[in-house]
Design a protein around this motif. Structure first.
Motif, PDB file in Angstrom:
ATOM      1  N   ASN A 152      38.700 -89.880 -53.017  1.00 54.28           N
ATOM      2  CA  ASN A 152      39.927 -90.026 -52.253  1.00 54.28           C
ATOM      3  C   ASN A 152      41.069 -89.266 -52.913  1.00 54.28           C
ATOM      4  O   ASN A 152      41.800 -88.515 -52.275  1.00 54.28           O
ATOM      5  CB  ASN A 152      40.277 -91.516 -52.145  1.00 54.28           C
ATOM      6  N   GLU A 155      41.586 -85.399 -52.719  1.00 54.99           N
ATOM      7  CA  GLU A 155      42.201 -84.832 -51.522  1.00 54.99           C
ATOM      8  C   GLU A 155      43.655 -84.448 -51.751  1.00 54.99           C
ATOM      9  O   GLU A 155      44.180 -83.589 -51.063  1.00 54.99           O
ATOM     10  CB  GLU A 155      42.139 -85.837 -50.362  1.00 54.99           C
ATOM     11  N   TYR A 156      44.308 -85.091 -52.663  1.00 50.74           N
ATOM     12  CA  TYR A 156      45.744 -84.841 -52.789  1.00 50.74           C
ATOM     13  C   TYR A 156      46.230 -84.766 -54.234  1.00 50.74           C
ATOM     14  O   TYR A 156      47.411 -84.938 -54.500  1.00 50.74           O
ATOM     15  CB  TYR A 156      46.546 -85.899 -52.012  1.00 50.74           C
ATOM     16  N   TYR A 177      36.330 -78.784 -56.906  1.00 54.37           N
ATOM     17  CA  TYR A 177      36.733 -79.595 -55.754  1.00 54.37           C
ATOM     18  C   TYR A 177      35.548 -79.812 -54.819  1.00 54.37           C
ATOM     19  O   TYR A 177      35.302 -80.927 -54.348  1.00 54.37           O
ATOM     20  CB  TYR A 177      37.878 -78.916 -54.998  1.00 54.37           C
ATOM     21  N   ARG A 183      31.536 -80.952 -50.209  1.00 53.76           N
ATOM     22  CA  ARG A 183      31.947 -80.339 -48.944  1.00 53.76           C
ATOM     23  C   ARG A 183      32.658 -79.022 -49.263  1.00 53.76           C
ATOM     24  O   ARG A 183      33.332 -78.914 -50.301  1.00 53.76           O
ATOM     25  CB  ARG A 183      32.935 -81.283 -48.251  1.00 53.76           C
ATOM     26  N   PHE A 190      43.148 -73.174 -49.956  1.00 53.63           N
ATOM     27  CA  PHE A 190      42.983 -73.737 -51.288  1.00 53.63           C
ATOM     28  C   PHE A 190      43.839 -73.005 -52.309  1.00 53.63           C
ATOM     29  O   PHE A 190      44.584 -73.603 -53.078  1.00 53.63           O
ATOM     30  CB  PHE A 190      41.509 -73.687 -51.702  1.00 53.63           C
ATOM     31  N   ARG A 193      47.557 -73.471 -51.827  1.00 54.70           N
ATOM     32  CA  ARG A 193      47.964 -74.817 -52.204  1.00 54.70           C
ATOM     33  C   ARG A 193      48.000 -75.012 -53.719  1.00 54.70           C
ATOM     34  O   ARG A 193      48.938 -75.586 -54.262  1.00 54.70           O
ATOM     35  CB  ARG A 193      46.960 -75.784 -51.583  1.00 54.70           C
ATOM     36  N   MET A 194      46.998 -74.528 -54.386  1.00 58.62           N
ATOM     37  CA  MET A 194      46.948 -74.690 -55.842  1.00 58.62           C
ATOM     38  C   MET A 194      48.115 -73.965 -56.506  1.00 58.62           C
ATOM     39  O   MET A 194      48.770 -74.504 -57.401  1.00 58.62           O
ATOM     40  CB  MET A 194      45.629 -74.129 -56.385  1.00 58.62           C
ATOM     41  N   ARG A 229      53.066 -84.901 -49.692  1.00 57.02           N
ATOM     42  CA  ARG A 229      52.693 -85.885 -48.691  1.00 57.02           C
ATOM     43  C   ARG A 229      53.602 -85.740 -47.479  1.00 57.02           C
ATOM     44  O   ARG A 229      54.216 -84.710 -47.279  1.00 57.02           O
ATOM     45  CB  ARG A 229      52.847 -87.298 -49.255  1.00 57.02           C
ATOM     46  N   THR A 230      53.732 -86.784 -46.746  1.00 60.58           N
ATOM     47  CA  THR A 230      54.518 -86.729 -45.520  1.00 60.58           C
ATOM     48  C   THR A 230      55.782 -87.558 -45.657  1.00 60.58           C
ATOM     49  O   THR A 230      56.061 -88.113 -46.696  1.00 60.58           O
ATOM     50  CB  THR A 230      53.678 -87.282 -44.370  1.00 60.58           C
ATOM     51  N   PHE A 231      56.543 -87.625 -44.555  1.00 62.96           N
ATOM     52  CA  PHE A 231      57.773 -88.411 -44.484  1.00 62.96           C
ATOM     53  C   PHE A 231      58.878 -87.861 -45.379  1.00 62.96           C
ATOM     54  O   PHE A 231      59.929 -88.482 -45.491  1.00 62.96           O
ATOM     55  CB  PHE A 231      57.547 -89.880 -44.890  1.00 62.96           C
ATOM     56  N   SER A 232      58.611 -86.738 -46.047  1.00 61.62           N
ATOM     57  CA  SER A 232      59.614 -86.238 -46.982  1.00 61.62           C
ATOM     58  C   SER A 232      60.632 -85.378 -46.244  1.00 61.62           C
ATOM     59  O   SER A 232      60.254 -84.462 -45.516  1.00 61.62           O
ATOM     60  CB  SER A 232      58.964 -85.405 -48.075  1.00 61.62           C
TER      61      SER A 232
ATOM     62  N   GLU B 155      54.181 -94.282 -47.788  1.00 65.68           N
ATOM     63  CA  GLU B 155      54.269 -92.923 -47.261  1.00 65.68           C
ATOM     64  C   GLU B 155      53.081 -92.572 -46.376  1.00 65.68           C
ATOM     65  O   GLU B 155      53.171 -91.698 -45.538  1.00 65.68           O
ATOM     66  CB  GLU B 155      54.336 -91.921 -48.425  1.00 65.68           C
ATOM     67  N   ARG B 183      65.392 -95.552 -47.442  1.00 66.03           N
ATOM     68  CA  ARG B 183      65.681 -94.207 -46.964  1.00 66.03           C
ATOM     69  C   ARG B 183      65.466 -94.185 -45.454  1.00 66.03           C
ATOM     70  O   ARG B 183      64.600 -94.896 -44.943  1.00 66.03           O
ATOM     71  CB  ARG B 183      64.694 -93.250 -47.628  1.00 66.03           C
ATOM     72  N   VAL B 185      64.134 -92.645 -41.947  1.00 68.81           N
ATOM     73  CA  VAL B 185      63.066 -91.748 -41.515  1.00 68.81           C
ATOM     74  C   VAL B 185      63.338 -91.340 -40.069  1.00 68.81           C
ATOM     75  O   VAL B 185      64.068 -92.016 -39.345  1.00 68.81           O
ATOM     76  CB  VAL B 185      61.666 -92.394 -41.644  1.00 68.81           C
ATOM     77  N   ARG B 193      53.815 -90.726 -34.886  1.00 67.49           N
ATOM     78  CA  ARG B 193      52.840 -90.978 -35.933  1.00 67.49           C
ATOM     79  C   ARG B 193      52.224 -92.368 -35.830  1.00 67.49           C
ATOM     80  O   ARG B 193      51.005 -92.538 -35.960  1.00 67.49           O
ATOM     81  CB  ARG B 193      53.553 -90.822 -37.267  1.00 67.49           C
ATOM     82  N   ARG B 229      45.432 -87.143 -44.050  1.00 71.12           N
ATOM     83  CA  ARG B 229      45.727 -86.416 -45.267  1.00 71.12           C
ATOM     84  C   ARG B 229      45.409 -84.947 -45.061  1.00 71.12           C
ATOM     85  O   ARG B 229      45.308 -84.478 -43.935  1.00 71.12           O
ATOM     86  CB  ARG B 229      44.878 -86.951 -46.422  1.00 71.12           C
ATOM     87  N   THR B 230      45.164 -84.272 -46.110  1.00 72.18           N
ATOM     88  CA  THR B 230      44.940 -82.840 -46.035  1.00 72.18           C
ATOM     89  C   THR B 230      43.484 -82.521 -46.333  1.00 72.18           C
ATOM     90  O   THR B 230      42.672 -83.400 -46.545  1.00 72.18           O
ATOM     91  CB  THR B 230      45.836 -82.150 -47.046  1.00 72.18           C
ATOM     92  N   PHE B 231      43.179 -81.221 -46.345  1.00 70.95           N
ATOM     93  CA  PHE B 231      41.842 -80.727 -46.667  1.00 70.95           C
ATOM     94  C   PHE B 231      40.812 -81.120 -45.611  1.00 70.95           C
ATOM     95  O   PHE B 231      39.638 -80.831 -45.784  1.00 70.95           O
ATOM     96  CB  PHE B 231      41.338 -81.252 -48.021  1.00 70.95           C
TER      97      PHE B 231
END
Lengths: 238, 238
Positions: A152, A155-156, A177, A183, A190, A193-194, A229-232, B155, B183, B185, B193, B229-231
DNA sequence: CTAATAAGGTTGCATAGTACAACTAAACTC
DNA sequence: GAGTTTAGTTGTACTATGCAACCTTATTAG
């Protein structure tokens, strides 16, 4: 409430799921249970671990680090607490609590001590045939939880970087990875992102090979990095 | 290695960080330490918790659930293991290990027992003045870790839904997210979402108000939902 | 009855990240 | 120097969401 002195105290242990990439597969370090009478799960495999020593182990993490050093000789792997399990049934000797850690390290740093002992630790593929069935106690559950957490987080986060040697190519990193995730991932995304995560830097060297040589990188920071991530809100830098 | 019977056993406890939204603020349930001699941290605040009873508590989670029920009367909150802390120094009475859980629940379900006891639990704002300073043991550390885990998970999960009553509006849900995150949103992205995550469904009712009434929703599933998520390859459904 | 108010809820646009795929680059082998 | 293999880049489409403006539906004031 009863006083602590009169309370029956559970046994407290620490177990460690130590992962490395060996033979292009994600493997976990297992030890064999002693095969003598009176010992629970004789001959079974188990995660390395043991009782907390209230005099030697300043903290749970120190205890995990000690177990890890005893089995692998490695002093500074990635080490993260996974969780704790406790019940009267998980060990026939009585109520036990175990705090489980998982560690990531480069297999090349490890020299397994195979000097005749039956309990010598060995690498075993995490998805290997019957690994679960051959594990004693509830260690199949613990290993499954460790694997789930690892897969898990991959992934992030930059966790797979801790499975590699000091310098590595982006292809090595991608391969790590993919080995963990079991997978394929997209090469273009990739790399973008890295590099955007800014946790590796070129060493200036290249790795020679039979084909085009690849740039070598090293970690800029020893702590793992979280990818966005999200919501930022857009304006933020972190 | 020493035999378990002769090992000095650490004390094992479970503590619970119980969160709820009270007065539009994220608050945590704290109890007061008894103010008598011989007790550590007299008069300080602490997270609810206590010793594991090897006869009553079938598991660590069962123990946490028991503590929670004793303090709040709530039987089925959201409960998640946070982690464990152990050392010789965190309790003056000796080496202790604590397994910490955090819980989310709707404050309306809780009736605090204020019947004269000094140890009665009370809600305290998590960011309130000096909460950290007034906490005994290492509970300021534990609370900070719980808050960090909660805010991080908010998040990308549906956790704040567990702070709400059975039926709620999307604005209520957004407000819960904003209260936890401290905060604002975006309304549009938030609604898209939440509905895309498919974990809530309309009850068919509306909530009357001084302005336009809002549709009421309820949880479709009692387990928390992870947002994408991603990937992840495009074709996948999960 | 109408207008003001306020919150619920929608629409449209810009942008970032990335999945996917095709491409170029640099080394070696034969 | 053509073929092969891996390194690394470029370009397009799609998706989620940040952001902001807009429409909707109720109540209340006059």
């Amino acid at each position: 409430m009863k006083m602590p002195q009169t309370m029956e105290r559970p046994l407290a242990t620490v177990d460690v799921a130590i992962f490395a990439i060996v033979d292009n597969a994600l493997q976990v370090l297992l030890v064999r249970r002693p095969d003598c009478a009176g010992e629970p799960f004789p001959g079974c495999w188990a995660l390395p671990g043991g009782y907390i020593d209230v005099h030697k182990d300043a903290s749970l993490e120190a205890c995990a680090m000690r177990k890890l050093r005893e089995k692998t000789g490695v002093r500074s792997p990635y080490l993260e607490q996974l969780g704790s399990w406790g019940s009267a049934k998980r060990d026939p000797r009585g109520y036990t609590i175990t705090c489980v850690y998982f560690a990531l390290l480069n297999a090349e740093l490890v020299t397994l001590d195979h000097s005749g002992k039956v309990e010598a630790p060995t690498w075993q593929p995490v998805d290997g045939d019957g690994v679960r069935e051959r594990l004693g106690f509830d260690h199949a559950t613990l290993l499954a939880a460790a694997l789930q957490r690892l897969r898990n987080k991959v992934e992030y986060t930059s966790l797979p970087a801790f499975l590699l040697p000091e310098s590595f190519t982006l292809s090595d990193l991608q391969s790590a990875y993919e080995t963990v995730l079991n997978r394929a991932v997209d090469k273009s995304a990739f790399r973008t992102r890295m590099l955007a995560a800014d946790f590796i830097e070129p060493t200036g060297e290249q790795r020679a090979s039979v084909t085009r040589p690849a740039l070598l990188y090293r970690l800029k920071v020893r702590t793992p990095v979280l990818f966005p991530r999200t919501f930022s809100p857009r304006g933020e830098t972190g």
